[in-house]
Enzyme design. Sequence first.
Site, short mmCIF file in Angstrom:
data_model
loop_
_atom_site.label_atom_id
_atom_site.label_comp_id
_atom_site.label_asym_id
_atom_site.label_seq_id
_atom_site.Cartn_x
_atom_site.Cartn_y
_atom_site.Cartn_z
N HIS A 102 2.93 -2.31 2.78
CA HIS A 102 3.11 -2.64 1.36
C HIS A 102 4.52 -2.36 0.87
O HIS A 102 4.93 -2.89 -0.16
CB HIS A 102 2.06 -1.91 0.50
N ASP B 268 -2.04 -1.35 6.75
CA ASP B 268 -0.82 -1.08 5.98
C ASP B 268 0.30 -0.51 6.86
O ASP B 268 0.68 0.66 6.73
CB ASP B 268 -1.16 -0.13 4.82
N SER C 224 5.19 6.84 0.19
CA SER C 224 4.63 5.71 0.93
C SER C 224 5.47 5.35 2.14
O SER C 224 6.69 5.32 2.06
CB SER C 224 4.57 4.46 0.05
#
Length: 276
Positions: free
Chosen positions: A76, A128, A227
């Site tokens: 992402h 992801d 992230s």
Amino acid sequence: PSNTQAAPVWSHNSLVPEEPQQGCGVSVKSQTAQRRIVGGDEAGFGSFPWQAYIRIGSSRCGGSLVNRYHVVTAGHCVARANARQVQVTLGDYVINSAVEPLPAYTYGVRQISVHPYFKFTPQADRFDVAVLRLDRPVQYMPHIAPICLPTKGEDFLGQYGWAAGWGALQPGSRLRPKTLQAVDVPVIDNRLCERWHRSNGINVVIYDEMLCAGYRGGGKDSCQGDSGGPLMLERSGRWFLIGIVSAGYSCAQKGQPGIYHRVANTVDWISHIINS
């Protein structure tokens, strides 16, 4: 934020990583990092020499160096990016500062490979994971070195991993630490993770390619800005990349452990990309 699985398009026994890639996962600071991100502490210079700081336009993510040319991050973070917009810094510890004993190095990105099954979803994104190919080979140094990949299908249930990043120290905060933070979190069962979320009124499906780590009582977690960074585990003196920071409903809340991409689920694809 931030299982029915088709058979892989290709599969190749030769792609399963043999015993740890030579020379990976060794931290010169073999002191286990001090404690952590939310509820964490400063990691210590050179503790996690594979930690990458990735700029994607005005966004920021973490990543992990896996060999001389490749960094693994969250899908992402880069799914909508153009390689020209992405910069990867290795060997950094205090962002935008020169107080460290050794310099940081910044690389351009030649190619972005997002997992073929990656999908943005309203819950945690599917598959992801992405691999960045750097524009030139990395010179390994005491503070720049690759992390090992786990064995396909390996399960780390109940073991304590470390998450690291430059993300928020509290949920919703726009403040970001300048110094790399690290936190220890136990890997928990996917069904248990769903139940904990459900008891907070959150219906989330934790698919096989996801992994949860955290505490029922909260207090320690990865957060916004972490992230793409590593969830890593030390085994007999070597560090393995077992998760990639993917999603979470808030950070460090009770009953809402962090959701990570499970690297052992897609390590054959990662190995294929980084070895070709």
